[in-house]
Design an enzyme around this catalytic site. Structure first.
Site, PDB file in Angstrom:
ATOM      1  N   ASP A  44     -21.075 -92.954 -52.942  1.00 23.65           N
ATOM      2  CA  ASP A  44     -22.099 -92.696 -53.796  1.00 23.65           C
ATOM      3  C   ASP A  44     -23.644 -92.331 -53.352  1.00 23.65           C
ATOM      4  OD1 ASP A  44     -20.306 -92.888 -55.719  1.00 23.65           O
ATOM      5  OD2 ASP A  44     -21.526 -94.427 -56.863  1.00 23.65           O
ATOM      6  N   GLU A  46     -24.691 -90.990 -50.468  1.00 26.58           N
ATOM      7  CA  GLU A  46     -24.668 -89.695 -49.994  1.00 26.58           C
ATOM      8  C   GLU A  46     -24.630 -88.700 -50.918  1.00 26.58           C
ATOM      9  OE1 GLU A  46     -22.102 -89.717 -45.664  1.00 26.58           O
ATOM     10  OE2 GLU A  46     -21.202 -90.053 -47.688  1.00 26.58           O
ATOM     11  N   TYR A  47     -23.805 -88.824 -52.014  1.00 28.59           N
ATOM     12  CA  TYR A  47     -23.961 -87.987 -53.093  1.00 28.59           C
ATOM     13  C   TYR A  47     -25.303 -88.048 -53.905  1.00 28.59           C
ATOM     14  CZ  TYR A  47     -22.637 -85.871 -57.656  1.00 28.59           C
ATOM     15  OH  TYR A  47     -22.582 -85.388 -58.894  1.00 28.59           O
ATOM     16  N   ASP A  48     -25.730 -89.147 -54.010  1.00 24.17           N
ATOM     17  CA  ASP A  48     -27.144 -89.211 -54.820  1.00 24.17           C
ATOM     18  C   ASP A  48     -28.076 -88.719 -53.869  1.00 24.17           C
ATOM     19  OD1 ASP A  48     -26.159 -90.497 -56.577  1.00 24.17           O
ATOM     20  OD2 ASP A  48     -26.496 -92.495 -56.318  1.00 24.17           O
ATOM     21  N   SER A  93       5.444-103.170 -79.193  1.00 27.13           N
ATOM     22  CA  SER A  93       5.549-104.083 -78.229  1.00 27.13           C
ATOM     23  C   SER A  93       6.649-104.971 -79.021  1.00 27.13           C
ATOM     24  CB  SER A  93       4.255-104.563 -77.865  1.00 27.13           C
ATOM     25  OG  SER A  93       3.568-105.298 -78.907  1.00 27.13           O
ATOM     26  N   LEU A  94       6.781-106.086 -78.207  1.00 28.52           N
ATOM     27  CA  LEU A  94       7.944-107.126 -78.640  1.00 28.52           C
ATOM     28  C   LEU A  94       7.297-108.440 -79.129  1.00 28.52           C
ATOM     29  CD1 LEU A  94      10.717-106.183 -76.316  1.00 28.52           C
ATOM     30  CD2 LEU A  94      10.653-105.654 -79.027  1.00 28.52           C
ATOM     31  N   GLU A 127      19.613-107.186 -73.559  1.00 27.35           N
ATOM     32  CA  GLU A 127      19.530-106.190 -72.320  1.00 27.35           C
ATOM     33  C   GLU A 127      18.590-107.012 -71.568  1.00 27.35           C
ATOM     34  OE1 GLU A 127      17.660-102.718 -73.893  1.00 27.35           O
ATOM     35  OE2 GLU A 127      19.261-102.360 -75.083  1.00 27.35           O
ATOM     36  N   LYS A 129      15.237-107.517 -69.458  1.00 25.60           N
ATOM     37  CA  LYS A 129      13.960-107.015 -69.811  1.00 25.60           C
ATOM     38  C   LYS A 129      13.258-106.711 -68.445  1.00 25.60           C
ATOM     39  CE  LYS A 129       9.803-107.840 -72.525  1.00 25.60           C
ATOM     40  NZ  LYS A 129       8.472-107.520 -71.342  1.00 25.60           N
ATOM     41  N   ASP A 131      10.806-105.337 -65.592  1.00 22.43           N
ATOM     42  CA  ASP A 131       9.426-105.389 -65.463  1.00 22.43           C
ATOM     43  C   ASP A 131       8.864-104.252 -64.767  1.00 22.43           C
ATOM     44  OD1 ASP A 131       7.090-106.943 -65.492  1.00 22.43           O
ATOM     45  OD2 ASP A 131       7.423-108.349 -64.006  1.00 22.43           O
ATOM     46  N   GLU A 186      11.849 -97.440 -68.975  1.00 24.80           N
ATOM     47  CA  GLU A 186      11.003 -98.358 -68.180  1.00 24.80           C
ATOM     48  C   GLU A 186      10.939 -97.655 -66.831  1.00 24.80           C
ATOM     49  OE1 GLU A 186       9.636-100.725 -69.750  1.00 24.80           O
ATOM     50  OE2 GLU A 186       8.824-102.029 -68.353  1.00 24.80           O
ATOM     51  N   TYR A 239      16.368 -97.072 -72.553  1.00 22.61           N
ATOM     52  CA  TYR A 239      16.908 -98.137 -73.597  1.00 22.61           C
ATOM     53  C   TYR A 239      16.545 -98.033 -75.086  1.00 22.61           C
ATOM     54  CZ  TYR A 239      12.100 -99.951 -72.284  1.00 22.61           C
ATOM     55  OH  TYR A 239      10.625-100.162 -72.103  1.00 22.61           O
ATOM     56  N   LYS A 303      18.347-106.877 -79.629  1.00 24.21           N
ATOM     57  CA  LYS A 303      18.029-105.869 -80.353  1.00 24.21           C
ATOM     58  C   LYS A 303      19.200-105.977 -81.372  1.00 24.21           C
ATOM     59  CE  LYS A 303      16.018-102.991 -77.166  1.00 24.21           C
ATOM     60  NZ  LYS A 303      16.070-101.790 -76.047  1.00 24.21           N
ATOM     61  N   LYS A 327      11.741-114.613 -72.879  1.00 26.36           N
ATOM     62  CA  LYS A 327      11.211-114.653 -71.520  1.00 26.36           C
ATOM     63  C   LYS A 327      11.988-115.788 -70.705  1.00 26.36           C
ATOM     64  CE  LYS A 327       7.657-111.711 -71.756  1.00 26.36           C
ATOM     65  NZ  LYS A 327       6.398-111.918 -71.649  1.00 26.36           N
ATOM     66  N   CYS A 421     -23.802-127.412 -74.520  1.00 21.49           N
ATOM     67  CA  CYS A 421     -23.077-126.166 -74.016  1.00 21.49           C
ATOM     68  C   CYS A 421     -23.626-125.895 -72.353  1.00 21.49           C
ATOM     69  CB  CYS A 421     -23.703-124.984 -74.859  1.00 21.49           C
ATOM     70  SG  CYS A 421     -23.302-123.116 -74.254  1.00 21.49           S
ATOM     71  N   CYS A 424     -26.251-122.503 -72.757  1.00 24.63           N
ATOM     72  CA  CYS A 424     -27.661-122.364 -73.168  1.00 24.63           C
ATOM     73  C   CYS A 424     -28.152-123.903 -73.425  1.00 24.63           C
ATOM     74  CB  CYS A 424     -27.488-121.641 -74.585  1.00 24.63           C
ATOM     75  SG  CYS A 424     -26.812-122.107 -75.710  1.00 24.63           S
ATOM     76  N   CYS A 439     -20.287-124.262 -79.106  1.00 23.85           N
ATOM     77  CA  CYS A 439     -21.768-124.360 -78.913  1.00 23.85           C
ATOM     78  C   CYS A 439     -22.425-123.890 -80.301  1.00 23.85           C
ATOM     79  CB  CYS A 439     -22.077-123.289 -77.802  1.00 23.85           C
ATOM     80  SG  CYS A 439     -23.614-122.573 -77.779  1.00 23.85           S
ATOM     81  N   CYS A 445     -27.252-117.883 -77.545  1.00 24.95           N
ATOM     82  CA  CYS A 445     -26.440-118.334 -76.078  1.00 24.95           C
ATOM     83  C   CYS A 445     -26.166-117.201 -75.562  1.00 24.95           C
ATOM     84  CB  CYS A 445     -25.330-119.345 -76.754  1.00 24.95           C
ATOM     85  SG  CYS A 445     -24.125-119.476 -75.332  1.00 24.95           S
TER      86      CYS A 445
HETATM   87  S1  IVH Z   1      12.618-102.222 -76.151  1.00 20.68           S
HETATM   88  C1  IVH Z   1      10.716-101.624 -80.063  1.00 20.68           C
HETATM   89  N1  IVH Z   1      14.089-102.825 -74.016  1.00 20.68           N
HETATM   90  O1  IVH Z   1       9.120-104.620 -72.754  1.00 20.68           O
HETATM   91  C2  IVH Z   1      11.177-101.966 -78.642  1.00 20.68           C
HETATM   92  N2  IVH Z   1      11.684-102.935 -74.009  1.00 20.68           N
HETATM   93  O2  IVH Z   1       7.374-106.404 -74.500  1.00 20.68           O
HETATM   94  C3  IVH Z   1      10.399-101.446 -77.701  1.00 20.68           C
HETATM   95  N3  IVH Z   1      11.096-103.451 -71.580  1.00 20.68           N
HETATM   96  O3  IVH Z   1       6.618-102.301 -73.827  1.00 20.68           O
HETATM   97  C4  IVH Z   1      10.889-102.048 -76.321  1.00 20.68           C
HETATM   98  N4  IVH Z   1      12.926-103.772 -70.661  1.00 20.68           N
HETATM   99  O4  IVH Z   1       7.868-101.875 -71.488  1.00 20.68           O
HETATM  100  C5  IVH Z   1      12.830-102.679 -74.633  1.00 20.68           C
HETATM  101  N5  IVH Z   1      15.535-103.363 -72.351  1.00 20.68           N
HETATM  102  C6  IVH Z   1      14.274-103.269 -72.648  1.00 20.68           C
HETATM  103  C7  IVH Z   1      13.285-103.497 -71.977  1.00 20.68           C
HETATM  104  C8  IVH Z   1      11.807-103.179 -72.636  1.00 20.68           C
HETATM  105  C9  IVH Z   1      11.426-103.701 -70.643  1.00 20.68           C
HETATM  106  C10 IVH Z   1       9.456-103.524 -71.713  1.00 20.68           C
HETATM  107  C11 IVH Z   1       8.846-102.395 -72.381  1.00 20.68           C
HETATM  108  C12 IVH Z   1       8.080-102.879 -73.496  1.00 20.68           C
HETATM  109  C13 IVH Z   1       7.897-104.413 -73.402  1.00 20.68           C
HETATM  110  C14 IVH Z   1       7.789-105.062 -74.624  1.00 20.68           C
END
Ligand code: IVH
Length: 695
Positions: A44, A46-48, A93-94, A127, A129, A131, A186, A239, A303, A327, A421, A424, A439, A445
């Protein structure tokens, strides 16, 4: 770097011409490297220096300023790394289940919603899940056409070119395929691939190694140069279904079979389970095998198998009612609790946290963890010097769960909360019966103001990239940004100052200004959420936007609702899912003149706050209408009836007022029906209602 170092005041006009040409070319080249490839070729500083030299020469020879001078460009137009993709169907999301009982409760809710008889089984597909990071793949006439990241669920990034490099991704599908087919899945990295790749990076002298396979997968997919992605060992499981031009199956199980036929990779541990007990057996068995799997999983996704039931169940806020994630237990570790400190949140809540002897948990070094609140500290008797057990669950902030009693030092003292607090020094009070001390400093604050700014700029609020914790704090401490409106005045008032700050420079500053400028037009739900009113999260903000449509209408109504006798207060509390407690926090917010002033100041800086109404309800006979359900319905559960009404753009209220358009009366309707008659509100039977919405 400059080949000429002739001081500017000694340049001849001819030299100046040549030098300006060289600088224009060189700066443009660096801009391209920086913005388009995300790979700066100079520091940065050098650029500047290049820009400063250019400016100095132009000041001396104004007649020589080039048409393509870097000083004429308002920064370099930042080429946003990836194009944006609006998802045809949102990527949800779930919700989470944390125990076997939670899963039973989930299935119970499904049964109640659908009104299933006792003997009707609910089949679930269970299924692993995975990662990794979720992506959406669009196929047109069987050919891969578009691939996108999840983003905020509504809009993601176009990573088509990168996804094409994945071996697991079919470019063309086998057999008959719907004209449009969107498949979700995924992207992940197998553990062995991850370790090998990190090893190679270390050998190649790369400074940064990836912390875990998920980060590695995300970092590898989001490369601006697909050639880099191609070298990374990414894998893919599919999935779920997105937009589709014709039905593909009656059940999720059959859909997975079709995915395989078309050529997608589908996880082979997936099982169909008849009822909760089978699903739980699957969960526990998979938990046992978890460490042996070649990839990381963090739980199980269940599901509801039948697609027609999924459709009826629909979604609430951003998660489907037909799926949930279970989980695996968090990974734990032992360490020493060095000190208990207190942080202050944007609403003034004081949260005690632990400073720990750093320890690795699930592959991540942890040195701080939350202690939740002082009651929890008292209950578990955490003391400074204790050996404690901490845990991390996925992305959740690490927490201290228990004390190892036999390791307590003899002189450890119980922790005493202060009634002041830490930031503050205002009085900090804990009302009788509440868990949280607050607080009382409000906007005096510093901590609260900074936290509010961070919230304001955060991803689901104004989403200003580059205004995270560190920069918000920096700009606040420097006295340049003290309110949301100040953010929008930053470039005008403090642009030059910021460009001169260590660690900033013209390019970083410009990036921030561009990000801010892009948010001068904003949707109403984000605007409301960004205000940081206590208890007004995203879902509530959306609900408010849906009910009041425009900023002006909402603001006027909330102002009036500060009077609990006013009709507007009645209306606010009658909105389904907004109880007196949430309504009270909103009214309290509007009762403070400094909040009103802050909103007015902010609105002045914005180009527009876009009106909001329920999407995709064109042609719905009840769009925008307010409906109240009362009594027992025969063909639908109350939840399903409400959900259907909302999905057709109606607002569901819990009580009847002059603003109610329809009261749908089931059997044994009581006082609400009477009130509707009193007020002359249209009353419909369940049959009439179903006719109206076209079933
Ligand atoms: S179904 C509406 N199936 O988990 C259902 N999600 O917490 C959409 N994920 O964003 C998701 N394995 O990234 C589904 N067998 C699976 C999954 C899965 C991993 C992730 C996915 C989603 C997140 C939701």
């Amino acid at each position: 770097m400059p080949t000429t170092t002739t001081p500017v005041d000694q340049l001849t006009p001819a030299e100046a011409v040549a030098e300006l040409a060289r600088l224009a070319e060189e700066i443009a080249r660096h801009d391209r490297a920086y913005y388009q490839a995300d790979a700066p070729t100079v520091s940065d500083a050098e650029y500047d220096e290049l820009r400063r030299r250019n400016a100095a020469i132009e000041a001396r020879f104004p007649e020589l300023i080039r048409a393509d001078s870097p000083s004429r460009r308002v920064g370099a137009a930042p080429v946003e790394g990836f194009g944006k993709v609006r998802h045809a169907r949102p990527m949800l999301s779930l919700d989470n289940a944390f125990s076997d009982d939670d899963l039973r409760e989930f299935v119970g809710r499904v049964r109640r919603f659908l009104g299933l008889p006792e003997d009707e089984a609910v089949d679930l597909v269970a299924e692993p899940k995975i990662d990794g990071l979720s992506i959406s793949l669009r196929y047109e006439n069987g050919t891969f056409a578009l691939g996108a990241t999840r983003g905020d669920g509504a809009e993601g990034e176009d990573v088509t070119a990168n996804l094409r490099t994945l071996r697991d991704l079919p470019q063309r599908l086998a057999g008959p395929v719907p004209r449009v087919l969107e498949v979700r899945g995924e992207v992940y990295m197998r553990r062995a691939d991850f370790l090998r790749m990190n090893e190679q990076r270390a050998q190649a002298g790369e400074k940064t190694l990836f912390a875990n396979p998920r980060n590695a997968a995300a970092g590898s997919l989001r490369q601006l140069d697909p050639a880099i992605t191609a070298q990374r060992p990414l894998s893919l499981f599919c999935y779920a279904l997105g937009e589709v031009s014709e039905a593909v199956a009656d059940t999720h199980w059959d859909f997975l079979a079709r995915l395989r036929e078309w050529g997608f990779k589908v996880n082979d541990r997936i099982r169909r389970c008849r009822g909760v007990d089978e699903a739980l057996a699957f969960y526990h068995a998979l938990g046992e095998d978890r460490a042996q799997l070649p990839y990381d999983i963090d739980g199980v996704v269940y599901k509801v198998n039948r697609f027609d039931w999924q459709a009826r169940l629909g979604q609430v806020s951003r998660s489907p009612r037909w799926a949930t994630a279970h989980k695996f237990p968090a990974e734990q570790a032992r360490t020493i609790l060095r000190q208990i400190d207190v942080s202050v949140g944007r609403t003034g809540a004081l949260t005690p946290f632990a400073i720990l002897e750093p320890v690795t948990v699930g592959g991540v070094v942890v040195s701080r963890a939350t202690l939740h609140n002082e009651d929890e500290i008292a209950r578990k008797d955490f003391r400074e010097g204790d050996t404690v057990i901490i845990q991390r669950a996925g992305d959740v902030i690490p927490q201290v769960v228990a004390v190892v009693a036999e390791k307590r030092p003899p002189d450890a003292q119980p922790w005493q909360p202060k009634d002041e607090c830490p930031v503050c020094h205002s009085h900090a009070v804990k009302p009788e019966g509440e868990a949280i001390r607050r607080c009382t400093g409000g906007l005096t604050c510093d901590a609260q103001v900074v936290e509010r700014l961070i919230h304001f700029a955060s991803r689901n609020a104004f989403d200003i990239e580059g205004l995270g914790e560190k920069n918000a704090e920096f700009l606040y401490r420097a006295g340049r940004v003290r309110s949301p409106a100040d953010i929008f005045r930053l470039e005008d008032r403090h642009g030059d100052w910021l460009r001169e700050q260590p660690g900033w420079g013209a390019r970083s500053a410009q990036k921030l200004f561009d990000a801010i400028r892009a948010r001068r037009s904003i949707g109403l739900p984000r605007f409301i959420y960004a205000l940081g009113i206590r208890q007004v999260g995203e879902a509530t903000a959306r609900l408010l936007a849906l009910n009041y449509h425009s900023l002006d209408a909402w603001r006027a109504a909330m102002l009036a609702a500060t009077n609990r006798q006013a009709e507007e207060w009645q209306h606010l509390t009658s909105i389904d899912q907004i109880g007196p407690s949430v309504a009270g926090d909103i009214a309290d917010f509007f009762a403070e003149t400094h909040n009103l002033a802050a909103i007015a100041d902010l609105v002045e800086q914005l180009e527009r706050v876009n009106d909001f109404s329920a999407p995709a309800t064109a042609g719905s006979p009840i769009a925008g209408k307010t409906v109240v359900f009362t009594g027992t319905l025969q063909t639908l559960s109350r939840d399903e009836a409400k959900a259907r009404a909302q999905s057709l753009g109606a607002k569901v209220a819990g009580s009847v007022s002059a603003k109610t358009d329809y009261v749908v009366a089931g059997t044994d309707a009581g006082s609400k029906l009477a009130k509707a008659r009193d007020l002359g509100v249209v009353v419909l039977t369940e049959e009439e209602w179903l006719d109206l919405i076209g079933r």
